[in-house]
Design an enzyme around this catalytic site. Sequence first.
Site, short mmCIF file in Angstrom:
data_model
loop_
_atom_site.label_atom_id
_atom_site.label_comp_id
_atom_site.label_asym_id
_atom_site.label_seq_id
_atom_site.Cartn_x
_atom_site.Cartn_y
_atom_site.Cartn_z
CG ASP A 1 25.13 -31.95 -72.26
OD1 ASP A 1 25.39 -32.43 -71.14
OD2 ASP A 1 24.01 -32.08 -72.80
CG ASP B 1 25.64 -35.71 -72.89
OD1 ASP B 1 25.80 -35.17 -71.77
OD2 ASP B 1 24.79 -35.30 -73.71
CG ASP C 1 26.89 -34.31 -68.50
OD1 ASP C 1 27.75 -33.95 -69.33
OD2 ASP C 1 25.67 -34.25 -68.73
CB SER D 1 22.47 -36.40 -70.74
OG SER D 1 23.11 -35.29 -70.22
#
Length: 452
Positions: A252, A250, A248, A109
Amino acid sequence: MSISHSSHEARHYFGTDGVRGKVGIWPITPEFVLKLGWAVGKVLARQGSGKVLIGKDTRISGYMFESVLEAGLTSAGIDTHLLGPMPTPAIAYLTRTMRAKAGMVISASHNPYYDNGIKIFSTHGTKLPDSLEMEIEAQLDQPMTTVDSAALGKAVRVVDAPGRYIEFCKSTVSSDVMLNGLKIIVDCANGAAYHIAPSVLRELGAEVIEIGVAPNGLNINLDCGATKPAKLRETVLAHQADLGIALDGDGDRVMMVDHQGHILDGDELLYIIIKHHLARGTFTGGVVGTVMTNFGFELAMREMGVDFVRVPVGDRYVIAELTRRHWHLGGEPSGHIVCMEMTTTGDGIITALQVLAAMREEEKSLVDIRAGLVKYPQILINVTVAEKNPKLLEKPTIQAAIRAAEAALKHRGRVLLRCSGTEPVVRVMVEGEDGVQVQQLAEQLAAVVTHE
């Protein structure tokens, strides 16, 4: 590894959000991830034939973990469909629509490039059921075996994955929503959305200037994206853009920047979406926030007659509470917003589109549509302690200091002390109307904790 306090105490390998850590240090090693792929494959194979999707973000270790996951699943007789770099929420969506048995995400992430992790989605694009997780845990303790050659799994690359997800994102707003005439800066954090987010916005008619779209395996989240929105702010002002969107690594989480350079966090974006639903008469249920959600947001919900509940920090707790109450909207100040009517997990692109749709339908700028939310000054002090001891906060002196601070705020603010889950730190947070008073109270509480 993040382990929650519920039924996860028995787990040795993964917590409620999979495994995460530094590459090369157990469990983020090729050996463990190979075994994990095999264990997942063995458990899923008991339910009959099917496929597993594997997606990743842009960090350099993704290649290594993608190939060992594929090998592990294949050795257990499971077919794999490789998606390449894709946002985490895209993998949840594709797992559901491609009727896969599971979706595996290789990502850490918003963490730096030298971290990585594995997260698993169920066939419905949600967190794996506990029973399945426990079965995988048990399988990991068994010696690894390979099925007969005739029963080995096959691997294919899914070439149209980005296109499918772009169409899905666009379908979450009305076909009347056109972004023509808007100049938007989008910062993809050199992460998984680099080839997706700009296309979505362009196809809806916006003029797009993209930054953070040159991943090299090492620059994911590096001084860019939702965790470092300063670069986006600078670019919005330099280009005199209407707004900016920062995702960000990833994809999400999302932060936005208005044309004046103000950074809007998750609380503000959630407020815009809720207010728009209320105006259209399409809002039902209530809203879930976390212990970090601004007190001003809670007051705004109260004034609008909207039920509001808080859960611990972490989008998984937000999702669990929304599911339990059959509500649709929740989120965190970090920019994790969940729109359950559209998707099963936090999705930065979809959140940004809901805000853009509200702006378009109400014919307002981002500055104007955000008006009405008064955020309270919030001071957070991290106090380093000798060791992690959750009982520390139960001491009478600390409890008395908390009560005194709450009395001083007179119900127009709040006090929160919590132990960090990952380091020997107590987080002291105070919010209230008066910034000077908030600072003083936070410092007094921090001093009491330090003394104890």
